[in-house]
Design a protein around this motif. Structure first.
Motif, PDB file in Angstrom:
ATOM      1  N   ALA A  62       0.862  -1.178   0.000  1.00 22.96           N
ATOM      2  CA  ALA A  62       0.000   0.000   0.000  1.00 22.96           C
ATOM      3  C   ALA A  62       0.899   1.228   0.000  1.00 22.96           C
ATOM      4  O   ALA A  62       1.659   1.438   0.952  1.00 22.96           O
ATOM      5  N   SER A  72      -2.031   5.550   2.395  1.00 23.69           N
ATOM      6  CA  SER A  72      -3.417   5.104   2.530  1.00 23.69           C
ATOM      7  C   SER A  72      -4.224   6.230   3.149  1.00 23.69           C
ATOM      8  O   SER A  72      -3.668   7.203   3.668  1.00 23.69           O
ATOM      9  N   LEU A  89      -7.107   0.926   7.334  1.00 23.63           N
ATOM     10  CA  LEU A  89      -5.913   0.108   7.176  1.00 23.63           C
ATOM     11  C   LEU A  89      -6.080  -1.262   7.826  1.00 23.63           C
ATOM     12  O   LEU A  89      -5.640  -2.280   7.272  1.00 23.63           O
ATOM     13  N   MET A 136      -8.178  -3.390   5.666  1.00 24.64           N
ATOM     14  CA  MET A 136      -7.425  -3.729   4.467  1.00 24.64           C
ATOM     15  C   MET A 136      -6.460  -4.882   4.741  1.00 24.64           C
ATOM     16  O   MET A 136      -6.324  -5.812   3.934  1.00 24.64           O
ATOM     17  N   LEU A 157       0.237  -7.556   4.023  1.00 30.10           N
ATOM     18  CA  LEU A 157       0.118  -6.180   3.560  1.00 30.10           C
ATOM     19  C   LEU A 157       1.289  -5.374   4.109  1.00 30.10           C
ATOM     20  O   LEU A 157       1.574  -5.429   5.309  1.00 30.10           O
ATOM     21  N   LEU A 213       2.708  -1.504   4.334  1.00 33.32           N
ATOM     22  CA  LEU A 213       2.421  -0.087   4.149  1.00 33.32           C
ATOM     23  C   LEU A 213       3.726   0.674   3.965  1.00 33.32           C
ATOM     24  O   LEU A 213       4.630   0.580   4.794  1.00 33.32           O
ATOM     25  N   ILE A 240      -1.541  -1.132  -3.943  1.00 30.79           N
ATOM     26  CA  ILE A 240      -2.786  -0.429  -3.640  1.00 30.79           C
ATOM     27  C   ILE A 240      -2.476   1.026  -3.305  1.00 30.79           C
ATOM     28  O   ILE A 240      -1.474   1.332  -2.669  1.00 30.79           O
ATOM     29  N   ASN A 241      -3.343   1.913  -3.764  1.00 28.45           N
ATOM     30  CA  ASN A 241      -3.289   3.287  -3.317  1.00 28.45           C
ATOM     31  C   ASN A 241      -4.707   3.796  -3.138  1.00 28.45           C
ATOM     32  O   ASN A 241      -5.542   3.631  -4.013  1.00 28.45           O
ATOM     33  N   THR A 242      -4.987   4.408  -1.982  1.00 26.22           N
ATOM     34  CA  THR A 242      -6.334   4.915  -1.712  1.00 26.22           C
ATOM     35  C   THR A 242      -6.340   6.426  -1.525  1.00 26.22           C
ATOM     36  O   THR A 242      -7.300   6.976  -0.997  1.00 26.22           O
ATOM     37  N   ARG A 297     -11.079   6.456  -5.825  1.00 26.27           N
ATOM     38  CA  ARG A 297     -10.709   5.733  -4.612  1.00 26.27           C
ATOM     39  C   ARG A 297     -11.955   5.520  -3.773  1.00 26.27           C
ATOM     40  O   ARG A 297     -13.018   6.098  -4.046  1.00 26.27           O
ATOM     41  N   TYR A 335     -13.137  -3.846   1.714  1.00 28.06           N
ATOM     42  CA  TYR A 335     -11.734  -3.801   1.321  1.00 28.06           C
ATOM     43  C   TYR A 335     -11.287  -5.101   0.656  1.00 28.06           C
ATOM     44  O   TYR A 335     -10.239  -5.143   0.011  1.00 28.06           O
TER      45      TYR A 335
END
Length: 410
Positions: free
Chosen positions: A5, A8, A13, A16, A27, A29, A77-79, A280, A299
């Motif tokens: 990610a 975020s 999070l 996710m 995951l 970050l 992933i990018n939100t 997003r 998610y």
């Protein structure tokens, strides 16, 4: 296998990470500022499959280097709006599933999107580029009739948005804009009369599904900031289908064909009119509201999309039996150093499973209260309808007061 990610949203999070684990992945970050995720990291269970790498995410070369070291990188992933363009480019470089970087670049430019939709008959207003200078007022007024909106073409969090009613206010707003560090270019567009909503959507291969509509309340000041929201809005029969068809056309025209989108619109007397598109999931507590209301971890759809799989949420029946949610953003009266809050110990007395989501911590400096950067936390409440949930959240939030050091805090 790892899903990365690249930054975020402040909340979501933990859900996710749970979704990634359910897909058999860890995951990771990548972030430049851990304090943004203070609440989420503190709420994570000890066994949560989340690792954190601190890196200057504005440094593309350093971010690329870190991604290359992750074992079995399977998705990115990018939100956020801020990192959406570099994330799309990096996904393409690493051969990972992801959106077309050019399409993402278009959607980050609100002026280009407005002009494109105007040419296609999906927006009544053109986009009028304008220099941030009071002497540019005449140029704007030759193209548009007040009231109108000035905004930063790459702005986020309602930052650098002005609603103006006449030439005097326009000149004042242009003068203020000249003092700001704009992320993009300044432009003007027509003001839309009506209540503000957002369509929370999920798309795959050009097909869009409306997950629900969120109500939104903003301040009355010349500079716009968000105050409260509720989900899901109860729409009259047939109107949901009309909004779903409209938002599908808007997203296809703008080039968004996969993933979540948070599409803000005004419901005018003539139907929905676009405010802006965010490619997003919705920010603040929108993702949490979606999960609670639809009784599913939305998610999971984000993780599936990052792995190049059609999200199951595109096809499964939407379970509307969950609680509706309302949340209210809590701001101090003025900038200053945050000492804490009064009233948090009273929230349990209010109905609706009221919960406090802190955005800031004691000791943080609040530099402005003109936009969401001044938000210190949010109060969320549940009910049978979005209307009742918002009433509950508003009544509880009225008891919460941010205390600044000058107010007697330590």
């Amino acid at each position: 296998m790892t899903i990365a990610a690249l930054e975020s949203l402040s909340f979501g999070l933990a859900r996710m990470a749970t979704a990634a684990a359910g897909a058999g992945h860890g995951l990771t970050l990548l972030t430049r500022d851990l304090s943004v995720y203070r609440h989420e990291l503190e709420a994570l269970p000890d066994h949560a499959p989340l690792s954190v790498v601190q890196v200057d995410t504005f440094d593309l070369a350093e971010t690329r280097r870190v991604l290359a070291t992750l074992p079995g990188l399977a998705g990115l992933i990018n939100t956020t709006d801020t990192w959406s363009v570099p994330a799309a480019g990096l996904a393409a470089e690493f051969g990972l599933p992801g959106p077309d970087p050019e399409a993402v670049r278009l959607l980050r430019d609100k002026s280009r999107v407005r002009e494109l939709l105007h040419r296609q008959g999906l927006s009544k207003s053109p986009a009028v580029p304008v220099a941030p200078d009071p002497d540019s007022a005449g140029e704007v007024l030759r193209a548009l009739t007040p009231p109108l909106v000035l905004k930063d073409s790459a702005g986020t969090s309602s930052r650098n948005v002005w609603v103006v009613r006449d030439e005097e206010e326009l000149r004042a707003a242009l003068g203020e804009a000249a003092q700001q560090s704009l992320a993009g270019g300044l432009f003007a567009e027509s003001f839309l009369a009506g209540p503000l909503y957002s369509a929370e959507t999920l798309s795959w291969a050009g097909e869009t599904r409306l997950l629900g509509v969120l109500s939104r309340q903003t301040s009355r000041d010349i500079a716009v900031r968000e105050e409260a929201a509720a989900f899901p809005v109860a729409l009259p029969p047939g109107e949901r289908g009309e909004i779903e068809a409209w938002v599908g056309r808007v997203l296809r025209t703008a080039g968004h064909d996969s993933g979540f989108a948070h599409v803000e619109f005004i419901l005018t007397g003539q139907g929905p009119e676009l405010v802006e598109i965010n490619r997003r999931i919705g920010g603040a507590l929108v993702g949490e509201a979606l999960c609670r209301s639809l009784r599913t971890n939305v998610y999971e759809a984000m993780i599936e999309g990052a792995l190049g799989r059609r999200p199951r949420l595109m096809d499964q029946p939407l379970d509307h039996s969950g609680a509706a949610c309302g949340f209210v953003l809590v701001y101090p009266d003025r900038p200053g150093t945050l000492a804490g809050w009064r009233g948090l110990d009273e929230l349990d007395a209010y109905p609706g499973a009221v919960r406090w989501y802190p955005v800031r911590a004691p000791g943080d400096e609040i530099h402005t209260v003109a936009d969401q950067r001044g938000c210190t936390g949010m109060v969320l409440a549940e009910a049978a309808t979005a209307e009742l949930a918002l009433h509950r959240a508003a009544s509880a939030a009225a008891r919460v007061r941010p205390v600044l050091v000058a107010d007697g805090g330590q």
